[in-house]
Design a protein around this motif. Structure first.
Motif, PDB file in Angstrom:
ATOM      1  N   LYS A 100       9.729   6.020  -7.180  1.00 12.96           N
ATOM      2  CA  LYS A 100       8.175   5.422  -7.144  1.00 12.96           C
ATOM      3  C   LYS A 100       8.148   3.938  -7.150  1.00 12.96           C
ATOM      4  O   LYS A 100       7.170   3.391  -6.562  1.00 12.96           O
ATOM      5  CB  LYS A 100       7.229   5.873  -8.118  1.00 12.96           C
ATOM      6  N   LYS A 103       9.440  -0.013  -0.346  1.00 12.59           N
ATOM      7  CA  LYS A 103       9.667   1.024   0.698  1.00 12.59           C
ATOM      8  C   LYS A 103      10.711   0.357   1.845  1.00 12.59           C
ATOM      9  O   LYS A 103      11.083   1.469   2.852  1.00 12.59           O
ATOM     10  CB  LYS A 103       8.431   1.285   1.697  1.00 12.59           C
ATOM     11  N   ARG A 139      10.207  10.995   1.278  1.00 12.19           N
ATOM     12  CA  ARG A 139       8.640  11.276   1.246  1.00 12.19           C
ATOM     13  C   ARG A 139       7.879  10.180   0.690  1.00 12.19           C
ATOM     14  O   ARG A 139       6.693   9.792   1.390  1.00 12.19           O
ATOM     15  CB  ARG A 139       8.270  12.510   0.302  1.00 12.19           C
ATOM     16  N   LEU A 140       8.403   9.382  -0.148  1.00 17.90           N
ATOM     17  CA  LEU A 140       7.621   8.091  -0.607  1.00 17.90           C
ATOM     18  C   LEU A 140       7.510   7.076   0.330  1.00 17.90           C
ATOM     19  O   LEU A 140       6.428   6.445   0.308  1.00 17.90           O
ATOM     20  CB  LEU A 140       8.143   7.831  -1.994  1.00 17.90           C
ATOM     21  N   LYS A 141       8.509   6.922   1.234  1.00 21.80           N
ATOM     22  CA  LYS A 141       8.793   5.988   2.350  1.00 21.80           C
ATOM     23  C   LYS A 141       7.507   6.388   3.209  1.00 21.80           C
ATOM     24  O   LYS A 141       7.004   5.521   3.860  1.00 21.80           O
ATOM     25  CB  LYS A 141      10.227   5.895   2.668  1.00 21.80           C
ATOM     26  N   ARG A 142       7.325   7.694   3.510  1.00 25.11           N
ATOM     27  CA  ARG A 142       6.485   8.088   4.450  1.00 25.11           C
ATOM     28  C   ARG A 142       5.070   8.089   4.028  1.00 25.11           C
ATOM     29  O   ARG A 142       3.821   8.421   4.484  1.00 25.11           O
ATOM     30  CB  ARG A 142       6.717   9.671   4.850  1.00 25.11           C
ATOM     31  N   ASP A 143       4.678   7.683   2.635  1.00 26.15           N
ATOM     32  CA  ASP A 143       3.471   7.765   2.045  1.00 26.15           C
ATOM     33  C   ASP A 143       2.988   9.321   2.063  1.00 26.15           C
ATOM     34  O   ASP A 143       1.824   9.438   2.097  1.00 26.15           O
ATOM     35  CB  ASP A 143       2.575   6.990   2.669  1.00 26.15           C
ATOM     36  N   GLU A 182       3.318  12.853  -0.727  1.00 28.11           N
ATOM     37  CA  GLU A 182       3.817  13.303  -1.792  1.00 28.11           C
ATOM     38  C   GLU A 182       5.073  14.029  -1.791  1.00 28.11           C
ATOM     39  O   GLU A 182       5.433  14.868  -0.967  1.00 28.11           O
ATOM     40  CB  GLU A 182       2.656  14.345  -2.384  1.00 28.11           C
TER      41      GLU A 182
END
Length: 374
Positions: A83, A87, A134-138, A140
């Motif tokens: 997290k 990104k 998933r985090l890079k794509r904003d 969850e």
């Protein structure tokens, strides 16, 4: 003194893991044809075969599958690290650092390889990769689903929906095909570290670092960039001829070992075509360009033993399954980690520290001149 640049044709160990017949374009894992494994096996069974030298019986298979499923989740410390990452970080850098954290969490100080550390690495690589995607794509992150196979769960964690049978099979086959390939750069890097009797995580980090390079794990990213750059089937021949006249490489073509069509590329072409026809649009256009590049490339390069390699069609398969191009090497690593571990296990049974020589050609006996007199 003959210098073997790139250690070409230098043997560093005996192996019973993978055999490549570069002249005939054949590949075997533990004596089994890659064509049979791709058609009839799956990631879990082939991993067991690569690691332990035999196909598992039903008891061994179910225990191995259960161990992988139970070990998919990552620690809170790893979650917090992922997290915190920017990104725009290179995904292979993220994976490499995540494995360092895993090593710290397991508190490995010296050489040791436990069954649990093997399972942890194989099962957690996809979770780390999917979590960061998933985090890079904003979005969850998606938690692992213990009801799904290794390949299906990887796609589920990446895309947030359960994959179709065709997608699951394509992912499964792609991971089998990337699982091992004898003494490649990343496998050798892993062995160099393992030969010092360092810990397993440190050895795997070396493999990740080598695989990051565009001449190794990053080549499929470059192949997809080429297809996009070409833009249309009608542009292919002119593009290829311009590249060749400028003595530039055709990405996804040629291999140091294969002097004919890479068998992994043959298999992946089937799945790339299947996915392209199913998804249509951009994927179908990219596939059509790739097929034309293959035709024109073989026309001009085939006589020199230069044919499509695994990177050529894997780029389209990975992209059609939902992976952004910058993540292709991490998908490669998520499969190849099994091969790295298998070669490490094999090498350290009769270990000798890897310490090659460099032929010195510089001066000797130079006179030291004090700093204030230079």
């Amino acid at each position: 003194m003959e210098i073997k640049k790139g250690l070409e044709d230098v043997y560093v160990k005996e192996t019973e893991i993978t055999y490549i017949d570069g002249e005939l374009g054949r590949l075997y894992y533990r004596g089994y044809s890659i064509y049979d494994l791709a058609e009839f096996s799956n990631f879990e069974e082939t991993s067991y075969l690569i690691l332990y030298g035999k196909l598992p019986n039903i008891f061994e298979y179910e225990n191995f599958v259960r161990s992988l499923k139970e070990s998919r989740s990552i620690s809170n410390g790893l979650r917090e690290f992922l997290k915190s990452v920017k990104k725009d970080a290179n995904p292979m850098d993220v994976l490499r650092t995540a494995v360092s954290i895993m090593g710290l969490e397991e508190n490995t100080h010296v050489y040791s390889i436990s069954d649990q550390s093997i399972v942890n690495l194989i099962s957690k690589f996809p979770t780390i990769v999917a979590y960061y995607i998933r985090l890079k794509r904003d979005l969850e992150p998606v938690e692992p689903d213990p009801e799904l196979s290794h390949a299906s769960n990887f796609l589920y964690m990446v895309n947030g929906s359960k994959p179709s049978e065709e997608e699951s099979k394509a992912m499964d086959v792609a991971m089998i095909l990337h699982m091992d390939h004898e003494m490649n750069a990343s496998t050798f890097a892993s062995l160099v570290v393992a030969s010092t009797l360092s810990d397993l995580y440190s050895s795997i980090i070396a493999g990740i670092s080598a695989l990051k390079g565009p001449l190794h794990g990053g080549a499929n990213y470059e192949a997809l960039k080429m297809f996009r750059e070409i833009g249309d089937v009608d542009n292919v021949e002119k593009y290829i001829l311009t590249k060749l006249s400028n003595k530039q490489r055709i990405m996804g073509f040629g291999h140091r070992v294969y002097k004919t069509y890479d068998p992994r590329a043959r298999i992946l072409k089937t799945y790339a075509k299947l996915l392209a026809e199913k998804k249509g649009g951009e994927i179908k256009k990219l596939y059509d360009i790739a097929e034309k590049v293959e035709e024109i490339g073989i026309k001009y390069l085939g006589s020199r033993g230069i044919y499509p390699n695994v990177d050529f069609y894997s780029s389209i398969v990975f992209y059609s399954l939902g992976f952004e191009p910058e993540f292709f090497p991490t998908v490669f690593a998520s499969a190849r980690v099994t091969g790295w571990i298998a070669h490490i296990l094999e090498y350290v049974k009769d270990n000798k520290i890897i310490r090659p020589k460099a032929y010195y050609k510089g001066e000797v006996g130079r006179k030291y001149i004090p700093l204030d007199s230079r």
